[in-house]
Design an enzyme around this catalytic site. Structure first.
Site, mmCIF file in Angstrom:
data_model
loop_
_atom_site.group_PDB
_atom_site.id
_atom_site.type_symbol
_atom_site.label_atom_id
_atom_site.label_comp_id
_atom_site.label_asym_id
_atom_site.label_seq_id
_atom_site.Cartn_x
_atom_site.Cartn_y
_atom_site.Cartn_z
ATOM 1 N N ASP A 137 27.063 -29.947 -8.517
ATOM 2 C CA ASP A 137 27.424 -29.619 -7.297
ATOM 3 C C ASP A 137 26.528 -28.828 -6.418
ATOM 4 O OD1 ASP A 137 30.020 -29.801 -5.531
ATOM 5 O OD2 ASP A 137 30.145 -27.625 -5.828
ATOM 6 N N GLU A 163 16.870 -32.490 -25.251
ATOM 7 C CA GLU A 163 16.812 -31.945 -26.670
ATOM 8 C C GLU A 163 18.071 -32.824 -27.356
ATOM 9 O OE1 GLU A 163 17.807 -27.905 -26.920
ATOM 10 O OE2 GLU A 163 16.129 -27.141 -25.758
#
Length: 559
Positions: free
Chosen positions: A215, A264
């Site tokens: 956002d 990751e």
């Protein structure tokens, strides 16, 4: 229109990934499905409807905020980023939803609100309690005021919701809030803020989410010294011009850090930017190969319904993302704008897309809305659907003032506050409200129109020609038609006046063609191959097809 071949990519795109061609369905949790009869949608309700989304054919769902919040701005004022608000359920409910979606082959993207917190966040409460100069005040933007006694705001920045972007506290200092006073802006120059959001990302990634919608991704970083607007020249609340508080270069360092975290984790976790910027080229900065994966294409959402502007915006969108090797995104509706079945009939531009709508012919609006959806779903890249658009829901324009809950509606200035009309709970079944939104005897937090019985899922499922079946067919074809693979392969072709036409092709497969009549008159377009999809009724002979106004067709053309 003349033939036009889009130039080869400037940056070679990486191998196809799920998100490069995904159809992602936005769920506004309050308005999707209510499990307990309190009139407000929740996570268990969403979980119960996951088979519907699988059968619709989407690849992922994006959930608007469900975190702990006082709900001053419908959950975009977060008091605890690691907890589910009780009105929506529990963290355990979130885990069940994520695992349930994965079991059905659906991915889950959650909202992240990093520009500001709630004024009920523990950090902000500590900042108020500890007073001027305290460490927690450094995590926000507290400043002394101007004027003889500090009675004036520190600068002239306005709030998006109207009025100044500063509120004074009891000890005389002011704090910055680019949105509501209940939403104080974080100070992203402070290492504690950056570290906190890295742990928030890992918390939800560890629970299994497949990505984040960010956002106000163009916010967070402010100009050093927080200068007055007059000191930096032209500006605009949504970033269309130089602004000391939006689209600053410093945000990109944050996203490079986040990308390393996302990479990751297995399964290609992604982040999507809600980024308002002056140009599509500036938007493309957010999706460079070491930053976020996608950015919303608000320029396309606000494009007028005519051949010239549609073709120009499609070209510009593809070209801007091609430079950085990113997929273009397409969307027509979301929780902040007038639903496109209504908006496209009003010729509302992108900036005004969330403002008060006026009455339109629902039948004509639905016809144009269906045509626009079929066009969007034929374009290269990723598409975002907003809940209920697959039912052809129009904007609800006649909500009484006492029913409205958009906080901007109740403010004296700023946004017009008519976002409630696109947030009305969707109808599932039955002939009266709440149309299966919740258990029998329950209500809905916003009133639903009487006419929505005919638009419910149950009323449309399996019905040839219904809007729901149009979407199901279009999404199935996107998965099976070889030319609609995640490839930047759009080529404009010559077409009659008022008609937009393009082809997509890959070696060894039939050519895909999309033809859209945007004129006010029926147009004969020939019959070049097998008709795959039509957004509305079409007529013609074995050799010639006649497209009514506001109609889109898809073709498969043998080589």
């Amino acid at each position: 229109m003349t033939d036009q071949l889009i130039a080869p990519p400037t940056v070679e795109a990486p191998p196809a990934s799920w998100w490069r061609n995904a159809v992602i369905y936005q769920i506004y949790p309050r308005s999707f499905a209510d499990s307990n009869g309190d009139g407000i949608g929740d996570l268990p309700g969403i979980h119960s409807r996951l088979p519907y989304l699988r059968d619709l054919g989407v690849d992922a769902v994006w959930l608007s905020p469900f975190y702990a919040s006082p709900q001053a701005d419908a959950g975009y004022d977060v008091s605890d980023y690691r907890t589910v608000d009780p009105i929506f359920g529990t963290v355990a409910d979130a885990e069940r939803l994520i695992s349930g979606a994965h079991a059905l082959g659906l991915r889950v993207i959650v909202d992240l609100v990093p520009n500001h917190s709630s004024d009920q966040h523990e950090w902000f409460k500590r900042a108020l309690a500890d007073g001027p100069g305290s460490p927690f005040r450094e995590r926000y933007h507290f400043r002394p005021g101007k004027g003889e006694n500090g009675e004036l705001p520190p600068n002239d920045w306005p709030s998006i919701f109207g009025g100044p972007a500063w509120t004074r506290v009891d000890d005389g200092e002011w704090y910055l809030h680019l949105f509501a006073p209940e939403q104080p802006d974080f100070n992203w120059d402070h290492p504690a803020v950056r570290d906190e959001f890295k742990t928030i990302l890992r918390f939800w990634l560890d629970l299994g989410v497949d990505g984040f919608r960010v956002d106000v991704a163009h916010g967070m970083v402010k100009e050093d010294g927080l200068p007055d607007l007059g000191d930096v020249g032209e500006w605009h609340l949504l970033g269309a011009g130089e602004s000391p508080f939006f689209d600053r270069e410093g945000v990109h360092e944050i996203y490079r850090d986040w990308r390393r975290i996302l990479d990751e984790y297995p399964g290609e976790r992604i982040a999507v930017a809600e980024a308002w910027a002056p140009t599509l080229a500036r938007v493309s900065n957010y999706v460079r190969d070491d930053e976020l994966h996608q950015a919303f294409n608000f320029s396309y959402l606000g494009t007028a319904w005519n051949v010239h502007e549609q073709q120009q915006m499609i070209d510009e969108s593809l070209a801007a993302m091609r430079v950085v090797g990113a997929p273009t995104t397409w969307t027509l509706s979301n929780h902040d704008v007038v639903r496109h079945t209504t908006r496209l009939m009003q010729k509302i531009d992108g900036e005004a897309a969330g403002r008060k709508p006026t009455e339109v012919d629902d039948e004509a609006g639905l016809r144009r809305g269906r045509a626009a959806s079929a066009l969007m779903l034929a374009l290269p890249g990723s598409a975002y659907l907003y809940q209920g658009e697959e039912l052809g829901l129009p904007e609800v324009i006649d909500l009484p003032p006492e029913a409205r809950q958009d906080p901007a509606f109740h403010r004296a200035a700023g946004q017009d506050g008519y976002r409630d009309g696109c947030r009305v709970p969707i109808p599932w079944s039955g002939d009266r409200a709440p149309y299966g939104f919740g258990p029998d005897g329950g209500g809905s937090w916003l009133p639903q129109p009487e006419a929505w019985a005919a638009l419910s899922v149950a009323a449309q499922a399996g019905v040839p020609g219904s809007t729901l079946e149009l979407y199901r067919s279009a999404l199935a074809i996107r998965k099976t038609e070889p030319a609609l693979a995640p490839t930047d392969n759009l080529r404009w072709i010559a077409a009659p006046a008022g008609v937009l036409a393009f082809e997509r092709e890959v070696e060894g497969a039939p050519v895909f063609r999309c033809t859209v009549n945007m004129s006010d008159e029926p147009v004969a377009v020939g019959r070049p191959g097998e008709l795959l999809l039509a957004s509305g009724p079409v007529e013609g002979t074995a050799d010639n097809l006649v497209l009514p106004p506001d109609t889109t067709v898809w073709w498969s053309i043998p080589r």
